[in-house]
Design a protein around this motif. Sequence first.
Motif, PDB file in Angstrom:
ATOM      1  N   GLN A  13       6.657  -2.468  14.300  1.00 50.61           N
ATOM      2  CA  GLN A  13       7.160  -1.312  13.569  1.00 50.61           C
ATOM      3  C   GLN A  13       6.926  -1.457  12.068  1.00 50.61           C
ATOM      4  N   ILE A  14       7.086  -2.660  11.551  1.00 47.23           N
ATOM      5  CA  ILE A  14       6.837  -2.902  10.123  1.00 47.23           C
ATOM      6  C   ILE A  14       5.363  -2.669   9.802  1.00 47.23           C
ATOM      7  N   VAL A  15       4.489  -3.187  10.632  1.00 46.59           N
ATOM      8  CA  VAL A  15       3.045  -3.005  10.420  1.00 46.59           C
ATOM      9  C   VAL A  15       2.688  -1.519  10.493  1.00 46.59           C
ATOM     10  N   TYR A  20       0.979   3.442   7.829  1.00 44.53           N
ATOM     11  CA  TYR A  20       1.187   4.867   7.583  1.00 44.53           C
ATOM     12  C   TYR A  20       1.314   5.125   6.080  1.00 44.53           C
ATOM     13  N   THR A  21       2.093   4.310   5.388  1.00 45.81           N
ATOM     14  CA  THR A  21       2.249   4.463   3.942  1.00 45.81           C
ATOM     15  C   THR A  21       0.903   4.315   3.244  1.00 45.81           C
ATOM     16  N   GLN A  55      11.625  -3.165   1.617  1.00 48.37           N
ATOM     17  CA  GLN A  55      11.087  -3.971   2.718  1.00 48.37           C
ATOM     18  C   GLN A  55      11.497  -5.431   2.553  1.00 48.37           C
ATOM     19  N   TYR A  56      11.437  -5.940   1.340  1.00 52.13           N
ATOM     20  CA  TYR A  56      11.913  -7.303   1.096  1.00 52.13           C
ATOM     21  C   TYR A  56      13.379  -7.414   1.524  1.00 52.13           C
ATOM     22  N   GLY A  57      14.194  -6.466   1.088  1.00 58.16           N
ATOM     23  CA  GLY A  57      15.617  -6.514   1.379  1.00 58.16           C
ATOM     24  C   GLY A  57      15.923  -6.462   2.863  1.00 58.16           C
ATOM     25  N   LEU A  58      15.245  -5.582   3.573  1.00 58.53           N
ATOM     26  CA  LEU A  58      15.518  -5.414   4.997  1.00 58.53           C
ATOM     27  C   LEU A  58      14.882  -6.489   5.861  1.00 58.53           C
TER      28      LEU A  58
END
Length: 90
Positions: A13-15, A20-21, A55-58
């Motif tokens: 999901q992260i990838v 997408y971004t 993203q770093y935080g999560l």
Amino acid sequence: MDDSTRLEIACGQIVAAREYTESLLADLDPGDWFRQPAEVTTHVAWHVGHLAMAQYGLVLFRQRGRQTEDTDLMSSRFRKQFSKGSQPEL
């Protein structure tokens, strides 16, 4: 579902979110990164910085806690610059 499967799904999901971004930014004119229309308070570059900080935080901080080597990835100043409620520096 075991931990290994959940980790594999989360990584996928992260990838997918990052790809997408990147696809949304691929055709962005370089002159538009910092363009800030009068009706909005941020610009594209700020949003990208915010996404990186989030993203770093999560993905890292909330999952394993802050590590000393994290400052090599993202400085405290950078995190504060793009945290919730921040505004672009003009």
